[in-house]
Design a protein around this motif. Sequence first.
Motif, PDB file in Angstrom:
ATOM      1  N   ASP A  85       0.851  -1.188   0.000  1.00 13.59           N
ATOM      2  CA  ASP A  85       0.000   0.000   0.000  1.00 13.59           C
ATOM      3  C   ASP A  85       0.887   1.237   0.000  1.00 13.59           C
ATOM      4  O   ASP A  85       2.055   1.175   0.373  1.00 13.59           O
ATOM      5  N   ARG A  86       0.288   2.346  -0.385  1.00 12.05           N
ATOM      6  CA  ARG A  86       0.916   3.664  -0.256  1.00 12.05           C
ATOM      7  C   ARG A  86       2.254   3.763  -0.975  1.00 12.05           C
ATOM      8  O   ARG A  86       3.198   4.377  -0.471  1.00 12.05           O
ATOM      9  N   LEU A  87       2.354   3.197  -2.162  1.00  9.89           N
ATOM     10  CA  LEU A  87       3.582   3.260  -2.956  1.00  9.89           C
ATOM     11  C   LEU A  87       3.750   4.664  -3.527  1.00  9.89           C
ATOM     12  O   LEU A  87       2.839   5.190  -4.163  1.00  9.89           O
ATOM     13  N   ARG A  88       4.919   5.262  -3.278  1.00  6.57           N
ATOM     14  CA  ARG A  88       5.201   6.606  -3.777  1.00  6.57           C
ATOM     15  C   ARG A  88       6.615   6.665  -4.356  1.00  6.57           C
ATOM     16  O   ARG A  88       7.562   6.150  -3.761  1.00  6.57           O
ATOM     17  N   PHE A  89       6.729   7.307  -5.539  1.00  2.00           N
ATOM     18  CA  PHE A  89       8.025   7.577  -6.161  1.00  2.00           C
ATOM     19  C   PHE A  89       8.397   9.005  -5.766  1.00  2.00           C
ATOM     20  O   PHE A  89       7.877   9.964  -6.317  1.00  2.00           O
ATOM     21  N   ILE A  90       9.288   9.154  -4.806  1.00  8.16           N
ATOM     22  CA  ILE A  90       9.523  10.450  -4.163  1.00  8.16           C
ATOM     23  C   ILE A  90      10.588  11.284  -4.868  1.00  8.16           C
ATOM     24  O   ILE A  90      10.426  12.488  -5.059  1.00  8.16           O
ATOM     25  N   ARG A  91      11.685  10.653  -5.266  1.00 10.00           N
ATOM     26  CA  ARG A  91      12.774  11.342  -5.959  1.00 10.00           C
ATOM     27  C   ARG A  91      13.267  10.462  -7.093  1.00 10.00           C
ATOM     28  O   ARG A  91      13.177   9.242  -7.029  1.00 10.00           O
ATOM     29  N   PRO A  92      13.850  11.079  -8.124  1.00 12.61           N
ATOM     30  CA  PRO A  92      14.360  10.266  -9.224  1.00 12.61           C
ATOM     31  C   PRO A  92      15.620   9.501  -8.830  1.00 12.61           C
ATOM     32  O   PRO A  92      16.380   9.905  -7.950  1.00 12.61           O
ATOM     33  N   THR A  98      23.402   4.521  -5.967  1.00 21.00           N
ATOM     34  CA  THR A  98      23.392   3.305  -5.165  1.00 21.00           C
ATOM     35  C   THR A  98      22.229   3.406  -4.188  1.00 21.00           C
ATOM     36  O   THR A  98      22.119   4.387  -3.459  1.00 21.00           O
ATOM     37  N   ILE A  99      21.379   2.377  -4.209  1.00 26.73           N
ATOM     38  CA  ILE A  99      20.205   2.388  -3.331  1.00 26.73           C
ATOM     39  C   ILE A  99      20.295   1.260  -2.310  1.00 26.73           C
ATOM     40  O   ILE A  99      20.964   0.245  -2.538  1.00 26.73           O
ATOM     41  N   LYS A 100      19.644   1.468  -1.199  1.00 23.29           N
ATOM     42  CA  LYS A 100      19.461   0.436  -0.178  1.00 23.29           C
ATOM     43  C   LYS A 100      18.061   0.633   0.381  1.00 23.29           C
ATOM     44  O   LYS A 100      17.425   1.663   0.136  1.00 23.29           O
ATOM     45  N   THR A 101      17.588  -0.323   1.137  1.00 28.46           N
ATOM     46  CA  THR A 101      16.233  -0.238   1.672  1.00 28.46           C
ATOM     47  C   THR A 101      16.247  -0.343   3.188  1.00 28.46           C
ATOM     48  O   THR A 101      16.886  -1.227   3.746  1.00 28.46           O
ATOM     49  N   ARG A 102      15.522   0.596   3.808  1.00 26.32           N
ATOM     50  CA  ARG A 102      15.302   0.543   5.251  1.00 26.32           C
ATOM     51  C   ARG A 102      13.876   0.030   5.454  1.00 26.32           C
ATOM     52  O   ARG A 102      12.920   0.591   4.929  1.00 26.32           O
ATOM     53  N   ALA A 103      13.751  -1.063   6.198  1.00 29.15           N
ATOM     54  CA  ALA A 103      12.448  -1.677   6.463  1.00 29.15           C
ATOM     55  C   ALA A 103      12.155  -1.553   7.952  1.00 29.15           C
ATOM     56  O   ALA A 103      12.937  -2.022   8.777  1.00 29.15           O
ATOM     57  N   THR A 104      11.038  -0.913   8.287  1.00 34.12           N
ATOM     58  CA  THR A 104      10.677  -0.644   9.679  1.00 34.12           C
ATOM     59  C   THR A 104       9.270  -1.163   9.954  1.00 34.12           C
ATOM     60  O   THR A 104       8.341  -0.838   9.213  1.00 34.12           O
ATOM     61  N   ILE A 105       9.110  -1.937  11.013  1.00 38.80           N
ATOM     62  CA  ILE A 105       7.788  -2.414  11.417  1.00 38.80           C
ATOM     63  C   ILE A 105       7.036  -1.220  11.990  1.00 38.80           C
ATOM     64  O   ILE A 105       7.462  -0.616  12.975  1.00 38.80           O
ATOM     65  N   THR A 106       5.905  -0.867  11.353  1.00 37.08           N
ATOM     66  CA  THR A 106       5.154   0.320  11.779  1.00 37.08           C
ATOM     67  C   THR A 106       3.818  -0.001  12.421  1.00 37.08           C
ATOM     68  O   THR A 106       3.253   0.860  13.109  1.00 37.08           O
ATOM     69  N   ASN A 124       8.742   0.213   3.852  1.00 38.66           N
ATOM     70  CA  ASN A 124       9.978   0.091   3.083  1.00 38.66           C
ATOM     71  C   ASN A 124      10.315   1.452   2.506  1.00 38.66           C
ATOM     72  O   ASN A 124       9.513   2.046   1.788  1.00 38.66           O
ATOM     73  N   GLU A 125      11.497   1.944   2.835  1.00 41.52           N
ATOM     74  CA  GLU A 125      11.994   3.201   2.281  1.00 41.52           C
ATOM     75  C   GLU A 125      13.274   2.905   1.519  1.00 41.52           C
ATOM     76  O   GLU A 125      14.242   2.425   2.098  1.00 41.52           O
ATOM     77  N   VAL A 126      13.249   3.173   0.213  1.00 42.21           N
ATOM     78  CA  VAL A 126      14.440   3.013  -0.603  1.00 42.21           C
ATOM     79  C   VAL A 126      15.202   4.330  -0.522  1.00 42.21           C
ATOM     80  O   VAL A 126      14.627   5.410  -0.721  1.00 42.21           O
ATOM     81  N   ILE A 127      16.488   4.227  -0.211  1.00 36.83           N
ATOM     82  CA  ILE A 127      17.319   5.400   0.090  1.00 36.83           C
ATOM     83  C   ILE A 127      18.500   5.429  -0.865  1.00 36.83           C
ATOM     84  O   ILE A 127      19.128   4.388  -1.124  1.00 36.83           O
ATOM     85  N   ASN A 128      18.839   6.612  -1.380  1.00 34.12           N
ATOM     86  CA  ASN A 128      20.016   6.723  -2.259  1.00 34.12           C
ATOM     87  C   ASN A 128      21.290   6.972  -1.447  1.00 34.12           C
ATOM     88  O   ASN A 128      21.254   7.041  -0.208  1.00 34.12           O
ATOM     89  N   VAL A 134      13.943   7.836  -1.823  1.00 31.90           N
ATOM     90  CA  VAL A 134      13.537   7.969  -3.220  1.00 31.90           C
ATOM     91  C   VAL A 134      12.227   7.243  -3.501  1.00 31.90           C
ATOM     92  O   VAL A 134      11.543   7.537  -4.487  1.00 31.90           O
ATOM     93  N   LEU A 135      11.863   6.289  -2.650  1.00 28.49           N
ATOM     94  CA  LEU A 135      10.631   5.521  -2.828  1.00 28.49           C
ATOM     95  C   LEU A 135      10.179   5.048  -1.456  1.00 28.49           C
ATOM     96  O   LEU A 135      11.010   4.719  -0.605  1.00 28.49           O
TER      97      LEU A 135
END
Length: 154
Positions: A85-92, A98-106, A124-128, A134-135
Amino acid sequence: MEQVTYFEDYEIGFSRTTLGRTITETDFIVHAGHTGDFFPHHMDAEYMKTTPFGQRIAHGTMVFSIGVGLTASVINPVAFSYGYDRLRFIRPVFIGDTIKTRATITAKEDDPKRSDAGRVIERNEVINQRGEVVLAADHIYVVERREKRIESSE
């Protein structure tokens, strides 16, 4: 690697961050071939030089796929994905990022369809490489309970 984690074991606020993955031109080409998305935003370097981005941008669906794939390091045999749910493309994202993902139980909640399971929401937050998100998307898991919940007959 397999690890049994029941619904009761998940802790709100627990966070993990994956290893990084550098995005390449090959990623763009393979993803375009898989999806049929050959829009110039992703495939035409000369066109993109005329835009505010100045260069090709990654397919959002590719960033999502890779970002989710980075989190797939542990198999939990008592959990399965219910969707996102709530998928957003925040930055290009650009070639060379190089991306990585931070996954946090909310959140944790009862599953309205299954008394023997609950739902766990993992942001899930994809981070540059600059630490910018970024997502973002909420991954919903259905997870078995250690002990079956007793249903009320009222």
